[in-house]
Design a protein around this motif. Structure first.
Motif, PDB file in Angstrom:
ATOM      1  N   GLY A 498     -51.078 -29.738 -26.463  1.00  8.69           N
ATOM      2  CA  GLY A 498     -52.188 -29.151 -27.182  1.00  8.69           C
ATOM      3  C   GLY A 498     -52.913 -30.103 -28.291  1.00  8.69           C
ATOM      4  N   THR A 499     -53.938 -29.424 -29.016  1.00  4.07           N
ATOM      5  CA  THR A 499     -54.519 -30.406 -30.181  1.00  4.07           C
ATOM      6  C   THR A 499     -54.433 -29.399 -31.325  1.00  4.07           C
ATOM      7  OG1 THR A 499     -56.074 -31.271 -28.345  1.00  4.07           O
ATOM      8  CG2 THR A 499     -56.769 -31.487 -30.281  1.00  4.07           C
ATOM      9  N   CYS A 500     -54.691 -30.144 -32.475  1.00  7.02           N
ATOM     10  CA  CYS A 500     -54.754 -29.394 -34.081  1.00  7.02           C
ATOM     11  C   CYS A 500     -55.764 -30.204 -34.564  1.00  7.02           C
ATOM     12  CB  CYS A 500     -53.440 -29.429 -34.458  1.00  7.02           C
ATOM     13  SG  CYS A 500     -53.460 -29.045 -36.204  1.00  7.02           S
ATOM     14  N   PHE A 501     -56.835 -29.388 -34.817  1.00  9.95           N
ATOM     15  CA  PHE A 501     -57.759 -29.797 -35.705  1.00  9.95           C
ATOM     16  C   PHE A 501     -57.718 -29.196 -37.333  1.00  9.95           C
ATOM     17  CE2 PHE A 501     -60.168 -30.364 -31.813  1.00  9.95           C
ATOM     18  CZ  PHE A 501     -60.886 -31.703 -32.116  1.00  9.95           C
ATOM     19  N   ARG A 502     -57.675 -30.376 -38.143  1.00 13.68           N
ATOM     20  CA  ARG A 502     -57.408 -29.465 -39.628  1.00 13.68           C
ATOM     21  C   ARG A 502     -58.939 -29.954 -40.423  1.00 13.68           C
ATOM     22  NH1 ARG A 502     -52.793 -31.082 -43.904  1.00 13.68           N
ATOM     23  NH2 ARG A 502     -54.184 -30.979 -45.873  1.00 13.68           N
ATOM     24  N   LEU A 503     -59.405 -29.098 -40.971  1.00 12.59           N
ATOM     25  CA  LEU A 503     -60.620 -29.069 -41.972  1.00 12.59           C
ATOM     26  C   LEU A 503     -60.315 -28.785 -43.223  1.00 12.59           C
ATOM     27  CD1 LEU A 503     -61.401 -27.929 -38.925  1.00 12.59           C
ATOM     28  CD2 LEU A 503     -63.579 -27.594 -39.693  1.00 12.59           C
ATOM     29  N   ASP A 504     -60.738 -29.806 -44.339  1.00 15.94           N
ATOM     30  CA  ASP A 504     -60.356 -29.521 -45.588  1.00 15.94           C
ATOM     31  C   ASP A 504     -61.805 -29.393 -46.376  1.00 15.94           C
ATOM     32  OD1 ASP A 504     -57.664 -29.687 -45.767  1.00 15.94           O
ATOM     33  OD2 ASP A 504     -57.801 -31.950 -45.332  1.00 15.94           O
ATOM     34  N   PHE A 505     -61.979 -28.146 -47.216  1.00 14.79           N
ATOM     35  CA  PHE A 505     -63.233 -28.191 -47.780  1.00 14.79           C
ATOM     36  C   PHE A 505     -62.900 -27.846 -49.331  1.00 14.79           C
ATOM     37  CE2 PHE A 505     -63.933 -26.361 -43.640  1.00 14.79           C
ATOM     38  CZ  PHE A 505     -65.220 -26.937 -43.570  1.00 14.79           C
ATOM     39  N   PRO A 506     -63.827 -28.610 -50.183  1.00 11.89           N
ATOM     40  CA  PRO A 506     -63.485 -28.299 -51.666  1.00 11.89           C
ATOM     41  C   PRO A 506     -63.851 -26.851 -52.083  1.00 11.89           C
ATOM     42  CG  PRO A 506     -65.674 -29.577 -51.513  1.00 11.89           C
ATOM     43  CD  PRO A 506     -64.836 -29.413 -50.049  1.00 11.89           C
TER      44      PRO A 506
END
Length: 510
Positions: A498-506
């Motif tokens: 599988g795959t993991c996308f991680r998004l960080d927003f201020p």
């Protein structure tokens, strides 16, 4: 924390201290010369058998005191004041001689001469001290460019040493002035420098070409009015500091943007002038208009015939004698063309400047995306799960809601597309310091480690995507949207797991 300019505002006090020192030295000169004049005059009059030597001494002291006072009041006339005082002493002596009163002017003349010599010597010493202080301050300031080789100063004569240092400093100042003037002349944007009242002092070649002629001596506001700048009044009471800075179309249909900056002196906060720049954005704006026309063409005009083809296929698909396999192939290619058009339009919007940011609840955007993707997951029998921490429920971000929602949907759609039936796709949102973190985890095919560096490249298709429709623009659009929101995106994947996308927003801090 004090600013450099506030530090420089105390520099004139050094000059004041120098001249206060000069006044104190004048007092010492007076305190020495006046009693000495009185003593010499009194003894000399005693030798002349003067009946009232005290009055004669007082006369000498009065004349010397007058000269000393005038030297302090009008120091630039020191020589003429001294000669005038000496002439007055001689005339007074001659006048008293006519009246049979013998008064010697010698003590007064000697005191006046000594006063002139000592006073000018001390003034010269103060000037040399000030020159040395100013030259040292000038030498300590940052250099615009490498200076020339320093001249060898003589070690004996202090005056000659200071004069040579001043000559070198003036040469460096002239070089700097020429360097700045040449730099201003060849700046790639139209630039003007005006005085505090808006009268143009300098202009470069771009400005002369833009306005059409020499500008020195003209008013900035008058020239802007002639150029077609909106909302400008050339009236004398207009304030330059409140002039709105706009992008506008001039009388020749050029797109120009006006910018302004204060030019402050080294020892004050009031502007000594203004720096004006007019940037020609005509090429960029024309390109944006062409881009907008192309996007309208792709999103409307090009989609219309494809939609018509699909409608005709749907009508004739089941007619007697129709080639069902041919119709299916035509439909597949048309839908690919529509997907390509839609992907290109979305990527162009993501890379454009037309973002409309506003405070947004990220959890609401996630729920909206979840609702859109739920039918796709149910159709493939994939379990779709979302988890939002309590602290992240009320977290705000500055976002363009439409584009950010589309980017999140692209990620979630890809996760569903590349996952097998019976697997699970998880969407987790949590609060971390000043950031909001969103993780999208699937149990799909995964991406090979050597392919991860090219993950967000346009039109890039990976080995795990074989047999699945796509044009390779979705992740490029996601990366562009995340970057424009000031966020970060990372991907970790294991083939077959599988795959993991991680998004960080201020976070938007209240």
């Amino acid at each position: 924390m004090n600013s450099p300019r506030r530090g420089e505002s105390r520099e004139p006090s050094q000059v004041e201290r120098l001249f206060r020192q000069l006044v104190r030295e004048w007092l010492w000169i007076s305190l020495v010369l006046l009693p000495l004049t009185a003593l010499l005059s009194y003894r000399l009059q005693m030798n002349l058998n003067d009946a009232s030597p005290g009055l004669s001494a007082l006369l000498s002291v009065a004349l010397v005191a007058c000269v000393l006072g005038l030297l302090l009041w009008r120091p630039r006339l020191a020589l003429w004041l001294t000669l005038s005082g000496m002439l007055c002493a001689l005339l007074t002596s001659a006048g008293l001689a006519e009246l049979r009163k013998w008064w010697s002017p010698t003590p007064a003349l000697l005191s006046m001469l000594l006063a002139y010599l000592i006073w000018n010597w001390r003034r010269l010493s103060v000037v040399l001290t000030y020159f040395g202080w100013e030259l040292a301050r000038l030498d300590s300031e940052p250099k615009v460019f490498p200076e020339r080789r320093r001249a060898h100063f003589p070690s004996g004569d202090r005056l000659q040493k200071q004069v040579m240092a001043l000559e070198q400093a003036m040469s460096r100042t002239r070089d700097t002035h020429r360097f700045i003037a040449d730099g201003l002349e060849y700046l790639p944007v139209a630039t003007l420098i005006s005085d505090p009242h808006g009268q143009i002092l300098l202009s470069n070649r771009k400005a002369r070409d833009l306005f059409g002629g020499s500008l020195v001596g003209d008013g900035v506001l008058e020239q802007l009015v002639r150029l077609g700048y909106p909302g400008v009044s050339p009236a004398p009471g207009s304030h330059l500091s409140t002039l709105p800075l706009l992008e506008f179309r001039d009388v020749r249909e050029r797109s120009l943007r006006l910018e302004r900056a204060e030019l402050l002196p080294a020892d004050g906060e009031m502007p000594a002038g203004w720096l004006w720049s007019l940037t020609d954005l005509s090429i960029e704006r024309d390109a944006q208009e062409q881009r907008a026309v192309m996007l309208r063409f792709l999103s409307h005009d090009l989609r219309a015939p494809h939609s018509a083809i699909l409608a005709l296929l749907d009508v004739h698909r089941h007619q007697v004698g129709g080639d069902t396999q041919l119709f299916n192939q035509i439909e597949l290619q048309v839908r690919r063309a529509l997907d390509l058009t839609d992907g290109f339009v979305q990527l162009a919007k993501a890379e454009s400047d037309a973002y409309h940011f506003q405070p947004s609840l990220f959890a609401m955007l996630v729920l909206d995306v979840f609702d859109q993707a739920l039918p796709l997951a149910q159709h493939k029998q994939i379990q779709l799960v979302h988890e939002v921490e309590d602290e992240a429920q009320e977290s705000l971000v500055m976002a363009d809601q439409a584009l950010l929602t589309r980017a999140l949907f692209n990620l979630l759609e890809n996760a569903i597309k590349y996952s097998a039936a019976g697997t699970r796709v998880s969407l987790r949102v949590r609060h971390s310091s000043d950031w909001l973190t969103c993780e999208l985890i699937d149990q799909g095919k995964g991406i090979a480690a050597e392919e991860l560096p090219e993950l967000f490249s346009q039109y890039r298709r990976f080995s795990s995507a074989q047999g699945i429709d796509g044009v390779g623009l979705g992740l490029s659009m996601v990366k562009a949207v995340v970057d424009r929101h000031g966020g970060r995106i990372e991907c970790s994947s294991v083939v077959g797991e599988g795959t993991c996308f991680r998004l960080d927003f201020p976070l938007l801090l209240e």
